[in-house]
Motif scaffolding. Structure first.
Motif, PDB file in Angstrom:
ATOM      1  N   SER A  87      85.256 -10.490  42.674  1.00  0.00           N
ATOM      2  CA  SER A  87      85.595 -11.452  41.414  1.00  0.00           C
ATOM      3  C   SER A  87      84.394 -11.841  40.387  1.00  0.00           C
ATOM      4  O   SER A  87      84.331 -12.661  39.586  1.00  0.00           O
ATOM      5  CB  SER A  87      86.241 -12.759  41.952  1.00  0.00           C
ATOM      6  N   CYS A  88      83.202 -11.053  40.661  1.00  0.00           N
ATOM      7  CA  CYS A  88      82.001 -11.367  39.887  1.00  0.00           C
ATOM      8  C   CYS A  88      82.322 -11.315  38.391  1.00  0.00           C
ATOM      9  O   CYS A  88      81.963 -12.127  37.682  1.00  0.00           O
ATOM     10  CB  CYS A  88      81.087 -10.120  40.024  1.00  0.00           C
ATOM     11  N   PRO A  89      83.049 -10.393  37.594  1.00  0.00           N
ATOM     12  CA  PRO A  89      83.338 -10.528  36.229  1.00  0.00           C
ATOM     13  C   PRO A  89      84.086 -11.794  35.783  1.00  0.00           C
ATOM     14  O   PRO A  89      83.825 -12.394  34.783  1.00  0.00           O
ATOM     15  CB  PRO A  89      84.330  -9.340  35.994  1.00  0.00           C
ATOM     16  N   LEU A  90      85.049 -12.400  36.537  1.00  0.00           N
ATOM     17  CA  LEU A  90      85.883 -13.433  36.412  1.00  0.00           C
ATOM     18  C   LEU A  90      85.015 -14.785  36.474  1.00  0.00           C
ATOM     19  O   LEU A  90      85.100 -15.462  35.601  1.00  0.00           O
ATOM     20  CB  LEU A  90      86.978 -13.678  37.364  1.00  0.00           C
ATOM     21  N   TRP A  91      83.962 -14.969  37.583  1.00  0.00           N
ATOM     22  CA  TRP A  91      83.349 -16.104  37.663  1.00  0.00           C
ATOM     23  C   TRP A  91      81.991 -16.146  36.487  1.00  0.00           C
ATOM     24  O   TRP A  91      81.736 -17.250  36.230  1.00  0.00           O
ATOM     25  CB  TRP A  91      82.947 -16.542  38.899  1.00  0.00           C
ATOM     26  N   LEU A  92      81.670 -14.866  36.415  1.00  0.00           N
ATOM     27  CA  LEU A  92      80.667 -14.838  35.281  1.00  0.00           C
ATOM     28  C   LEU A  92      81.150 -15.389  33.941  1.00  0.00           C
ATOM     29  O   LEU A  92      80.455 -15.836  33.159  1.00  0.00           O
ATOM     30  CB  LEU A  92      80.067 -13.239  35.188  1.00  0.00           C
ATOM     31  N   TYR A  93      82.491 -15.099  33.814  1.00  0.00           N
ATOM     32  CA  TYR A  93      83.022 -15.501  32.484  1.00  0.00           C
ATOM     33  C   TYR A  93      83.209 -17.007  32.384  1.00  0.00           C
ATOM     34  O   TYR A  93      82.941 -17.298  31.135  1.00  0.00           O
ATOM     35  CB  TYR A  93      84.449 -14.685  32.465  1.00  0.00           C
ATOM     36  N   GLN A  94      83.313 -17.641  33.448  1.00  0.00           N
ATOM     37  CA  GLN A  94      83.606 -18.955  33.501  1.00  0.00           C
ATOM     38  C   GLN A  94      82.075 -19.778  33.047  1.00  0.00           C
ATOM     39  O   GLN A  94      82.014 -20.523  32.443  1.00  0.00           O
ATOM     40  CB  GLN A  94      83.980 -19.589  34.747  1.00  0.00           C
ATOM     41  N   VAL A  95      81.111 -18.649  33.823  1.00  0.00           N
ATOM     42  CA  VAL A  95      79.532 -19.194  33.397  1.00  0.00           C
ATOM     43  C   VAL A  95      79.137 -19.386  32.134  1.00  0.00           C
ATOM     44  O   VAL A  95      78.639 -20.042  31.320  1.00  0.00           O
ATOM     45  CB  VAL A  95      78.602 -18.427  34.296  1.00  0.00           C
ATOM     46  N   TRP A  96      79.772 -18.135  31.315  1.00  0.00           N
ATOM     47  CA  TRP A  96      79.521 -17.703  29.899  1.00  0.00           C
ATOM     48  C   TRP A  96      80.083 -18.628  29.122  1.00  0.00           C
ATOM     49  O   TRP A  96      79.860 -19.210  28.100  1.00  0.00           O
ATOM     50  CB  TRP A  96      80.028 -16.260  29.518  1.00  0.00           C
ATOM     51  N   LYS A  97      81.462 -19.031  29.485  1.00  0.00           N
ATOM     52  CA  LYS A  97      82.262 -20.052  28.676  1.00  0.00           C
ATOM     53  C   LYS A  97      81.485 -21.334  28.596  1.00  0.00           C
ATOM     54  O   LYS A  97      81.865 -22.305  27.492  1.00  0.00           O
ATOM     55  CB  LYS A  97      83.611 -20.248  29.045  1.00  0.00           C
ATOM     56  N   PHE A  98      80.702 -21.594  29.612  1.00  0.00           N
ATOM     57  CA  PHE A  98      80.100 -22.889  29.796  1.00  0.00           C
ATOM     58  C   PHE A  98      78.921 -23.026  28.732  1.00  0.00           C
ATOM     59  O   PHE A  98      78.558 -23.868  28.223  1.00  0.00           O
ATOM     60  CB  PHE A  98      79.706 -23.210  31.325  1.00  0.00           C
ATOM     61  N   VAL A  99      78.012 -21.813  28.681  1.00  0.00           N
ATOM     62  CA  VAL A  99      77.081 -21.905  27.965  1.00  0.00           C
ATOM     63  C   VAL A  99      77.210 -21.432  26.589  1.00  0.00           C
ATOM     64  O   VAL A  99      76.345 -21.613  25.831  1.00  0.00           O
ATOM     65  CB  VAL A  99      75.834 -21.175  28.737  1.00  0.00           C
ATOM     66  N   ALA A 100      78.200 -20.767  26.049  1.00  0.00           N
ATOM     67  CA  ALA A 100      78.381 -20.148  24.933  1.00  0.00           C
ATOM     68  C   ALA A 100      78.366 -21.254  23.944  1.00  0.00           C
ATOM     69  O   ALA A 100      77.935 -20.889  22.604  1.00  0.00           O
ATOM     70  CB  ALA A 100      79.684 -19.580  24.887  1.00  0.00           C
ATOM     71  N   PRO A 101      78.815 -22.638  24.000  1.00  0.00           N
ATOM     72  CA  PRO A 101      78.726 -23.572  23.027  1.00  0.00           C
ATOM     73  C   PRO A 101      77.547 -23.802  22.430  1.00  0.00           C
ATOM     74  O   PRO A 101      77.021 -24.211  21.292  1.00  0.00           O
ATOM     75  CB  PRO A 101      79.404 -24.807  23.573  1.00  0.00           C
ATOM     76  N   GLY A 102      76.533 -23.447  23.489  1.00  0.00           N
ATOM     77  CA  GLY A 102      75.075 -23.666  22.813  1.00  0.00           C
ATOM     78  C   GLY A 102      74.366 -22.617  21.901  1.00  0.00           C
ATOM     79  O   GLY A 102      73.081 -22.382  21.633  1.00  0.00           O
ATOM     80  N   LEU A 103      75.299 -21.490  21.801  1.00  0.00           N
ATOM     81  CA  LEU A 103      74.761 -20.331  21.147  1.00  0.00           C
ATOM     82  C   LEU A 103      75.393 -20.189  19.793  1.00  0.00           C
ATOM     83  O   LEU A 103      76.141 -20.925  19.418  1.00  0.00           O
ATOM     84  CB  LEU A 103      75.066 -18.978  21.959  1.00  0.00           C
ATOM     85  N   TYR A 104      74.639 -19.221  18.856  1.00  0.00           N
ATOM     86  CA  TYR A 104      75.047 -18.929  17.541  1.00  0.00           C
ATOM     87  C   TYR A 104      76.399 -18.295  17.674  1.00  0.00           C
ATOM     88  O   TYR A 104      76.601 -17.642  18.679  1.00  0.00           O
ATOM     89  CB  TYR A 104      74.078 -18.483  16.889  1.00  0.00           C
TER      90      TYR A 104
END
Length: 254
Positions: A87-104
């Motif tokens: 499930s690595c791609p799925l939970w990594l996607y959740q991590v990305w969604k959390f940090v994404a608002p701080g990116l351009y």
């Protein structure tokens, strides 16, 4: 804007971040539970695969257990670790969604690359542990002090050791990804990473000594890829910095 209004906005922003973190963590838990349930169906075959690195050093090739629930709990643990991997791609996607608002906005487009690279790196770390580090570690540990004494290793002891090694190596191989994200968020720069390289290598050496079994070869086998991964992270931060500077100059011209 008054000081009280500014404090209220900061408190609200912090509350929103904590709420988003809770939402993503709950989703990750559900992802891992479902993946663990799927993997439990194949736990027997997976157990044979996990037992393989230490089997040549055991009498009869099997582990021992001392409690009636030991084997059942072992299969649960195996299913959980496999669930983390598949499930690595799925939970990594959740991590990305959390940090994404701080990116351009343009940096957010790297989400698929983040998920793909994170999954590959995690699996490579676990595979490196399984195929390289564990065989070397068992060869040293099981032959240390001669062959008169015979090992009687329990399922619980072995799975704890095996799981720790695979997960630690999987997480450590995420180093360039973590550094790249920190660079994208402006927390570190390529210049800073180069200036602090010596301290970073010292920290990685300490981490390698803690994570690996107590032999020099295993530590070195852990340290070398971690240093290489750190250098890859430095290169990636430099690439993102140049892209950001080019975008900034383009916006100024417009």
């Amino acid at each position: 804007m008054g000081a009280s209004e500014e404090l209220d906005q900061k408190a609200q922003s912090l509350y929103e971040h904590l709420g988003e973190l809770r939402f993503r963590l709950v989703r990750m838990v559900w992802i891992l539970l479902i993946a663990t349930g799927i993997c439990y169906h194949f736990s027997e075959q997976v157990f044979d695969y996990i037992r393989a690195p230490i089997a040549p050093y055991l009498p009869g090739g099997g582990l021992i257990y001392t409690g009636p629930l030991d084997k059942f709990i072992a299969h649960i643990k195996i299913s959980f670790v496999c669930g983390i991997l598949i499930s690595c791609p799925l939970w990594l996607y959740q991590v990305w969604k959390f940090v994404a608002p701080g990116l351009y906005q343009k940096e957010k487009k790297y989400s698929m690359g983040f998920i793909f690279a994170g999954s590959i790196l995690f699996i490579l770390g676990a595979a490196f542990s399984y195929y390289v580090v564990l065989p070397m570690a068992f060869h040293f540990l099981m032959n240390y002090g001669g062959t008169v004494d015979k090992p009687m290793i329990s399922i619980e002891q072995y799975l704890g050791f095996f799981t720790q090694m695979c997960l630690m190596f999987g997480v450590s191989f995420e180093l360039p990804l973590v550094i790249s994200i920190m660079g994208m968020m402006g927390l570190v720069s390529q210049k800073f990473l180069k200036e602090k390289r010596r301290y970073a290598i010292m920290g990685l050496a300490v981490a390698a000594a803690i994570i690996t079994p107590p032999d020099l070869m295993s530590m070195v086998m852990m340290l070398i890829p971690m240093v290489l991964l750190y250098e890859i992270g430095v290169i990636m931060v430099g690439i993102f910095e140049r892209k950001r500077e080019a975008q900034f100059r383009q916006n100024e011209r417009e």
